[in-house]
Design a protein around this motif. Sequence first.
Motif, PDB file in Angstrom:
ATOM      1  N   LYS A  29     -26.412   5.334 -16.059  1.00 43.68           N
ATOM      2  CA  LYS A  29     -27.785   5.820 -16.238  1.00 43.68           C
ATOM      3  C   LYS A  29     -28.774   4.664 -16.351  1.00 43.68           C
ATOM      4  O   LYS A  29     -29.921   4.781 -15.899  1.00 43.68           O
ATOM      5  CB  LYS A  29     -27.852   6.692 -17.491  1.00 43.68           C
ATOM      6  CG  LYS A  29     -29.206   7.327 -17.720  1.00 43.68           C
ATOM      7  CD  LYS A  29     -29.195   8.239 -18.939  1.00 43.68           C
ATOM      8  CE  LYS A  29     -30.557   8.881 -19.156  1.00 43.68           C
ATOM      9  NZ  LYS A  29     -30.563   9.775 -20.353  1.00 43.68           N
ATOM     10  N   LYS A  30     -28.332   3.548 -16.930  1.00 45.23           N
ATOM     11  CA  LYS A  30     -29.242   2.445 -17.191  1.00 45.23           C
ATOM     12  C   LYS A  30     -29.252   1.379 -16.098  1.00 45.23           C
ATOM     13  O   LYS A  30     -30.027   0.433 -16.168  1.00 45.23           O
ATOM     14  CB  LYS A  30     -28.896   1.785 -18.533  1.00 45.23           C
ATOM     15  CG  LYS A  30     -29.233   2.667 -19.737  1.00 45.23           C
ATOM     16  CD  LYS A  30     -28.915   1.947 -21.026  1.00 45.23           C
ATOM     17  CE  LYS A  30     -29.386   2.766 -22.236  1.00 45.23           C
ATOM     18  NZ  LYS A  30     -30.849   2.787 -22.356  1.00 45.23           N
ATOM     19  N   ILE A  31     -28.381   1.509 -15.089  1.00 45.09           N
ATOM     20  CA  ILE A  31     -28.354   0.503 -14.020  1.00 45.09           C
ATOM     21  C   ILE A  31     -29.680   0.506 -13.264  1.00 45.09           C
ATOM     22  O   ILE A  31     -30.175   1.554 -12.846  1.00 45.09           O
ATOM     23  CB  ILE A  31     -27.195   0.772 -13.035  1.00 45.09           C
ATOM     24  CG1 ILE A  31     -25.860   0.351 -13.654  1.00 45.09           C
ATOM     25  CG2 ILE A  31     -27.402  -0.011 -11.736  1.00 45.09           C
ATOM     26  CD1 ILE A  31     -24.677   0.604 -12.757  1.00 45.09           C
ATOM     27  N   ASP A  32     -30.246  -0.682 -13.109  1.00 44.52           N
ATOM     28  CA  ASP A  32     -31.401  -0.852 -12.244  1.00 44.52           C
ATOM     29  C   ASP A  32     -30.857  -0.950 -10.814  1.00 44.52           C
ATOM     30  O   ASP A  32     -30.140  -1.887 -10.475  1.00 44.52           O
ATOM     31  CB  ASP A  32     -32.146  -2.135 -12.628  1.00 44.52           C
ATOM     32  CG  ASP A  32     -33.361  -2.385 -11.777  1.00 44.52           C
ATOM     33  OD1 ASP A  32     -33.550  -1.656 -10.773  1.00 44.52           O
ATOM     34  OD2 ASP A  32     -34.129  -3.317 -12.085  1.00 44.52           O
ATOM     35  N   TYR A  33     -31.168   0.011  -9.976  1.00 47.78           N
ATOM     36  CA  TYR A  33     -30.554   0.072  -8.655  1.00 47.78           C
ATOM     37  C   TYR A  33     -30.981  -1.067  -7.736  1.00 47.78           C
ATOM     38  O   TYR A  33     -30.372  -1.286  -6.688  1.00 47.78           O
ATOM     39  CB  TYR A  33     -30.804   1.447  -8.028  1.00 47.78           C
ATOM     40  CG  TYR A  33     -29.964   2.498  -8.712  1.00 47.78           C
ATOM     41  CD1 TYR A  33     -28.626   2.690  -8.355  1.00 47.78           C
ATOM     42  CD2 TYR A  33     -30.477   3.256  -9.758  1.00 47.78           C
ATOM     43  CE1 TYR A  33     -27.840   3.617  -9.004  1.00 47.78           C
ATOM     44  CE2 TYR A  33     -29.699   4.187 -10.424  1.00 47.78           C
ATOM     45  CZ  TYR A  33     -28.377   4.364 -10.038  1.00 47.78           C
ATOM     46  OH  TYR A  33     -27.589   5.275 -10.705  1.00 47.78           O
ATOM     47  N   ASP A  34     -32.008  -1.814  -8.124  1.00 48.03           N
ATOM     48  CA  ASP A  34     -32.344  -3.032  -7.391  1.00 48.03           C
ATOM     49  C   ASP A  34     -31.334  -4.143  -7.671  1.00 48.03           C
ATOM     50  O   ASP A  34     -31.309  -5.153  -6.968  1.00 48.03           O
ATOM     51  CB  ASP A  34     -33.749  -3.519  -7.774  1.00 48.03           C
ATOM     52  CG  ASP A  34     -34.831  -2.575  -7.279  1.00 48.03           C
ATOM     53  OD1 ASP A  34     -34.577  -1.874  -6.264  1.00 48.03           O
ATOM     54  OD2 ASP A  34     -35.909  -2.542  -7.887  1.00 48.03           O
ATOM     55  N   ARG A  35     -30.495  -3.940  -8.705  1.00 46.63           N
ATOM     56  CA  ARG A  35     -29.524  -4.974  -9.079  1.00 46.63           C
ATOM     57  C   ARG A  35     -28.086  -4.529  -8.813  1.00 46.63           C
ATOM     58  O   ARG A  35     -27.151  -5.105  -9.362  1.00 46.63           O
ATOM     59  CB  ARG A  35     -29.698  -5.323 -10.567  1.00 46.63           C
ATOM     60  CG  ARG A  35     -31.096  -5.800 -10.937  1.00 46.63           C
ATOM     61  CD  ARG A  35     -31.151  -6.243 -12.387  1.00 46.63           C
ATOM     62  NE  ARG A  35     -30.428  -7.482 -12.561  1.00 46.63           N
ATOM     63  CZ  ARG A  35     -29.932  -7.895 -13.741  1.00 46.63           C
ATOM     64  NH1 ARG A  35     -30.068  -7.126 -14.801  1.00 46.63           N
ATOM     65  NH2 ARG A  35     -29.302  -9.043 -13.846  1.00 46.63           N
ATOM     66  N   ILE A  36     -27.908  -3.533  -7.971  1.00 47.73           N
ATOM     67  CA  ILE A  36     -26.563  -3.055  -7.656  1.00 47.73           C
ATOM     68  C   ILE A  36     -25.702  -4.194  -7.105  1.00 47.73           C
ATOM     69  O   ILE A  36     -24.513  -4.293  -7.415  1.00 47.73           O
ATOM     70  CB  ILE A  36     -26.629  -1.890  -6.646  1.00 47.73           C
ATOM     71  CG1 ILE A  36     -27.118  -0.626  -7.339  1.00 47.73           C
ATOM     72  CG2 ILE A  36     -25.266  -1.641  -6.009  1.00 47.73           C
ATOM     73  CD1 ILE A  36     -26.129  -0.055  -8.332  1.00 47.73           C
ATOM     74  N   MET A  37     -26.296  -5.060  -6.269  1.00 46.98           N
ATOM     75  CA  MET A  37     -25.524  -6.157  -5.684  1.00 46.98           C
ATOM     76  C   MET A  37     -25.028  -7.111  -6.770  1.00 46.98           C
ATOM     77  O   MET A  37     -23.892  -7.598  -6.702  1.00 46.98           O
ATOM     78  CB  MET A  37     -26.376  -6.915  -4.663  1.00 46.98           C
ATOM     79  CG  MET A  37     -25.572  -7.961  -3.895  1.00 46.98           C
ATOM     80  SD  MET A  37     -24.182  -7.267  -2.981  1.00 46.98           S
ATOM     81  CE  MET A  37     -25.059  -6.310  -1.750  1.00 46.98           C
ATOM     82  N   THR A  38     -25.853  -7.353  -7.772  1.00 50.51           N
ATOM     83  CA  THR A  38     -25.438  -8.209  -8.877  1.00 50.51           C
ATOM     84  C   THR A  38     -24.278  -7.590  -9.632  1.00 50.51           C
ATOM     85  O   THR A  38     -23.302  -8.268  -9.982  1.00 50.51           O
ATOM     86  CB  THR A  38     -26.621  -8.448  -9.850  1.00 50.51           C
ATOM     87  OG1 THR A  38     -27.683  -9.080  -9.138  1.00 50.51           O
ATOM     88  CG2 THR A  38     -26.199  -9.329 -11.013  1.00 50.51           C
ATOM     89  N   VAL A  39     -24.356  -6.279  -9.879  1.00 49.55           N
ATOM     90  CA  VAL A  39     -23.266  -5.575 -10.557  1.00 49.55           C
ATOM     91  C   VAL A  39     -21.983  -5.682  -9.744  1.00 49.55           C
ATOM     92  O   VAL A  39     -20.898  -5.957 -10.279  1.00 49.55           O
ATOM     93  CB  VAL A  39     -23.635  -4.092 -10.794  1.00 49.55           C
ATOM     94  CG1 VAL A  39     -22.467  -3.337 -11.419  1.00 49.55           C
ATOM     95  CG2 VAL A  39     -24.870  -3.980 -11.686  1.00 49.55           C
ATOM     96  N   ALA A  40     -22.088  -5.503  -8.437  1.00 55.49           N
ATOM     97  CA  ALA A  40     -20.915  -5.553  -7.562  1.00 55.49           C
ATOM     98  C   ALA A  40     -20.299  -6.947  -7.544  1.00 55.49           C
ATOM     99  O   ALA A  40     -19.071  -7.101  -7.612  1.00 55.49           O
ATOM    100  CB  ALA A  40     -21.300  -5.127  -6.148  1.00 55.49           C
ATOM    101  N   ILE A  41     -21.132  -7.971  -7.459  1.00 61.73           N
ATOM    102  CA  ILE A  41     -20.619  -9.351  -7.422  1.00 61.73           C
ATOM    103  C   ILE A  41     -19.917  -9.703  -8.728  1.00 61.73           C
ATOM    104  O   ILE A  41     -18.840 -10.319  -8.726  1.00 61.73           O
ATOM    105  CB  ILE A  41     -21.769 -10.331  -7.129  1.00 61.73           C
ATOM    106  CG1 ILE A  41     -22.249 -10.164  -5.689  1.00 61.73           C
ATOM    107  CG2 ILE A  41     -21.326 -11.773  -7.378  1.00 61.73           C
ATOM    108  CD1 ILE A  41     -23.504 -10.937  -5.360  1.00 61.73           C
ATOM    109  N   LEU A  42     -20.495  -9.295  -9.845  1.00 65.85           N
ATOM    110  CA  LEU A  42     -19.873  -9.594 -11.134  1.00 65.85           C
ATOM    111  C   LEU A  42     -18.599  -8.789 -11.339  1.00 65.85           C
ATOM    112  O   LEU A  42     -17.643  -9.262 -11.965  1.00 65.85           O
ATOM    113  CB  LEU A  42     -20.868  -9.344 -12.264  1.00 65.85           C
ATOM    114  CG  LEU A  42     -21.995 -10.379 -12.348  1.00 65.85           C
ATOM    115  CD1 LEU A  42     -23.044  -9.956 -13.363  1.00 65.85           C
ATOM    116  CD2 LEU A  42     -21.442 -11.749 -12.712  1.00 65.85           C
TER     117      LEU A  42
END
Length: 201
Positions: A29-42
């Motif tokens: 719910k709190k993920i900023d979808y502009d940062r999905i790539m950062t989440v995926a890389i981490l």
Amino acid sequence: MHISEGVLSGPVLLAGAALTVTGTAIGLKKIDYDRIMTVAILSAAFFVASLVHVPIGVSNAHLILNGLLGVILGWAAFPSILVGLVLQAVLFQYGGLTVLGVNCFNMAAPAVLCHFVFRPLLSRGTGSRFAAAFACGFCAMLFSALLTAGSLALSGDAFIGAAQALLAAHLPIMVVEGVITGFAYTFLARVKPETVAVSSN
């Protein structure tokens, strides 16, 4: 720090599953979808870092980088770590599906906690930033080891020795985690500050 299948008691497994479902729901719910790539890389970094295992009884020692995920992602560390653990369980049989909830909570909850504890120091100078990131990496691993040891101890007196061994074995790894987190965070803050921008989650 994966706990193997067939070790934990039913109540511990159910509690871990419920807590992980809750944490993951909040994280999504709190993920900023502009940062999905950062989440995926981490998530990929977590997956790779925790592939090298040193067996310790019913568990094992390895880098997990949950402090780095926590300091950058906040609540999004839950879904990020969960994805890595699912892939490890399916592809390499590390941990397992029945213990997925406990393993995820043991690694993700300390990451989120350290994010909020050390976040106020991350916007300061380079020295303070490194110290805060180091503390985040060190403490996230420490709390994960304590939660894992507690999960084992709650499943029966026979696992108390294994829980103590796990804690002792992870002490030097906590320092390594802190150093890696400190250098990685300060490097990213210098060359790609938008990646480590502190959000409101």
